[in-house]
Design an enzyme around this catalytic site. Structure first.
Site, PDB file in Angstrom:
ATOM      1  N   ASN A 206      -8.170 -14.634  -2.821  1.00 59.11           N
ATOM      2  CA  ASN A 206      -7.838 -15.368  -4.113  1.00 59.11           C
ATOM      3  C   ASN A 206      -8.199 -16.919  -3.837  1.00 59.11           C
ATOM      4  OD1 ASN A 206      -5.348 -16.699  -3.030  1.00 59.11           O
ATOM      5  ND2 ASN A 206      -4.858 -14.445  -2.842  1.00 59.11           N
ATOM      6  N   PHE A 323       7.733 -17.803  -3.553  1.00 60.84           N
ATOM      7  CA  PHE A 323       6.965 -18.532  -4.612  1.00 60.84           C
ATOM      8  C   PHE A 323       6.369 -17.790  -5.722  1.00 60.84           C
ATOM      9  CE2 PHE A 323       5.747 -23.105  -3.475  1.00 60.84           C
ATOM     10  CZ  PHE A 323       6.598 -23.073  -2.819  1.00 60.84           C
TER      11      PHE A 323
HETATM   12  O1  C5P Z   1       5.050 -10.347  -6.073  1.00 57.06           O
HETATM   13  P1  C5P Z   1       4.416 -11.662  -6.106  1.00 57.06           P
HETATM   14  O2  C5P Z   1       3.371 -11.447  -5.392  1.00 57.06           O
HETATM   15  O3  C5P Z   1       4.378 -12.413  -7.339  1.00 57.06           O
HETATM   16  O4  C5P Z   1       5.520 -12.704  -5.316  1.00 57.06           O
HETATM   17  C1  C5P Z   1       5.028 -13.584  -4.605  1.00 57.06           C
HETATM   18  C2  C5P Z   1       5.953 -13.930  -3.679  1.00 57.06           C
HETATM   19  O5  C5P Z   1       5.956 -12.953  -2.764  1.00 57.06           O
HETATM   20  C3  C5P Z   1       5.197 -15.029  -2.825  1.00 57.06           C
HETATM   21  O6  C5P Z   1       6.466 -16.149  -2.129  1.00 57.06           O
HETATM   22  C4  C5P Z   1       4.450 -14.416  -1.671  1.00 57.06           C
HETATM   23  O7  C5P Z   1       4.274 -15.044  -0.657  1.00 57.06           O
HETATM   24  C5  C5P Z   1       5.378 -13.256  -1.503  1.00 57.06           C
HETATM   25  N1  C5P Z   1       4.706 -12.040  -1.172  1.00 57.06           N
HETATM   26  C6  C5P Z   1       4.544 -11.583   0.204  1.00 57.06           C
HETATM   27  N2  C5P Z   1       4.247 -10.273   0.377  1.00 57.06           N
HETATM   28  C7  C5P Z   1       3.090  -9.689  -0.530  1.00 57.06           C
HETATM   29  C8  C5P Z   1       3.206 -10.515  -1.814  1.00 57.06           C
HETATM   30  C9  C5P Z   1       3.794 -11.542  -2.063  1.00 57.06           C
HETATM   31  O8  C5P Z   1       5.291 -11.995   1.018  1.00 57.06           O
HETATM   32  N3  C5P Z   1       2.730  -8.735  -0.158  1.00 57.06           N
END
Ligand code: C5P
Length: 392
Positions: A206, A323
């Site tokens: 991304n 975030f």
């Molecule tokens: O569920 P989502 O991806 O929207 O959540 C975003 C938050 O979760 C961000 O703080 C991101 O860094 C963290 N995250 C994570 N590991 C993942 C997916 C998201 O730490 N696999």
């Protein structure tokens, strides 16, 4: 990083300027030195060059390729101009707008706040001329760190000794609103995208630039924290004074965070982690024509949720911040995420319409179990400071 231009004039107390410069560097400030000709009789510019790792400016007419009007570029570089030690002579010149060397010309040209730490013999200090000159400068908004009383280099006793380096550093930090509230704390930050290979040359990723995470790392460092930054592939350089670990995939990021989370006091997960990864990445390049089926349908498996996993084993006193990139129902979605991930705060980004990803500015809402606050659109560095104000 803010820049303090340190003006150094010819006075015995000049040796204390080295400690002042150290103090600025410890607080995450960049120090750059401009000396009067007299100052160079006490200390060679080489010492300040070595301490600051910056060129030291002395002569108004020194040849500087690419920078012909040096006093103007110096005056613009400064977020604050400190003159320490400042002699009666330089105080007199500044009070009268005299600009006859590089230091005084820069002082006249700068629009940054000026702070003067005087140092001189007691009689010179108490002389009405000096007192009136200082009063004139004070009236014009110049700040002073008053000289101390005590034993003076010339053998006299009285007022005129340069204030303690610590006092001068603190005065400057206060004026620059530099906070040091994270001294002794360990801050762990994730940043950037993750890259999940499909084959030897293709990947899922991304457009996260990592700027928010890097800005937070620098802000936490400047406030005194020991910072570990775990970042996916981004085009940013390792911030100075921050332990930076470069990873590619979500699994690598998980491992790096897993090993460091327990010792952290604050963990901020800004990384845009890929939720899924190709189940069986090919070690060679998949070829159009030969591997069409593998290219048309890529089987995915879920990545570990780093934030949710870490937050579930959070100890008392540890603060976990996640975030969330949202295009609509920002607050409601952020609140859902706060609960599902068991984070202490969710910083919800307004994305879409070119906002957030890769930009210099951010508009966020900070949501906790009992509050929500929308912060105005601001530079990522300012946003980092605003978030740390609230999180800490
Ligand atoms: O569920 P989502 O991806 O929207 O959540 C975003 C938050 O979760 C961000 O703080 C991101 O860094 C963290 N995250 C994570 N590991 C993942 C997916 C998201 O730490 N696999």
């Amino acid at each position: 990083m803010k820049t303090v231009l340190v003006g150094v004039t010819g006075c015995v107390a000049i040796y204390k300027t080295c400690e002042i410069i150290r103090g600025f560097q410890k607080a995450g400030l960049r120090a750059k030195v401009v000396m009067t000709e007299s100052a160079t009789h006490f200390i060679n510019p080489t010492l300040f060059r070595a301490l600051t790792r910056e060129p030291v400016a002395v002569g108004l007419f020194d040849d500087r390729p690419g920078d012909p009007i040096h006093h103007i570029s110096l005056s613009k570089e400064a977020d604050l101009f400190l003159i320490a030690p400042c002699t009666a002579n330089v105080i007199a010149k500044l009070a009268n707008g005299i600009a006859d060397d590089l230091l005084t010309t820069t002082a006249l040209a700068t629009t940054a706040p000026i702070v003067i730490a005087p140092a001189m013999n007691v009689n010179m200090y108490q002389n009405v001329a000096t007192q009136q000159n200082m009063a004139t400068l004070r009236e014009r908004g110049v700040a002073f760190v008053d000289a101390d009383s005590g034993y003076l280099a010339c053998g006299d006793m009285g007022k005129g000794r340069l204030a303690d380096p610590e006092v001068i550093v603190k005065a400057v930090l206060d004026m620059l609103a530099v906070k040091r509230d994270l001294v002794g704390k360990r801050v762990l930050i994730t940043a950037g995208p993750t890259v999940e290979p499909i084959d030897a040359v293709r990947f899922i990723s991304n457009p996260s630039s990592g700027k928010t995470g890097f800005a937070l790392a620098e802000a936490a460092r400047d406030r005194g924290a020991h910072v570990t930054l775990v970042t996916g592939p981004v085009a940013l350089e390792d911030p100075e004074g921050v332990e930076t670990l470069r990873v590619k995939t979500a699994c690598e990021m998980f491992e790096a965070v897993d090993a460091r989370f327990d010792e952290s006091d604050i963990a901020v997960f800004t990384a845009a982690v890929s939720d899924f990864r190709p189940a069986e990445p090919a070690s060679r390049k998949l070829k159009k024509g030969t591997d069409d089926e593998s290219l048309k349908t890529i089987a995915l498996v879920e990545n570990p949720d780093i934030l949710a996993t870490m937050a579930s084993r959070k100890r008392t006193g540890q603060v976990v911040v996640g975030f969330a990139a949202e295009t609509d129902d920002v607050e409601a979605n952020a609140r859902k995420k706060l609960e599902s991930k068991k984070a202490d705060y969710i910083v919800a980004n307004y994305v879409g319409d070119g906002k957030a990803f890769g930009t210099e500015e951010n508009e966020v809402m900070l949501v906790s179990s009992d509050s929500s606050e929308k912060l105005p659109l601001m530079a990522k560095g300012d946003m980092a400071q605003a978030l740390l104000d609230r999180i800490n």
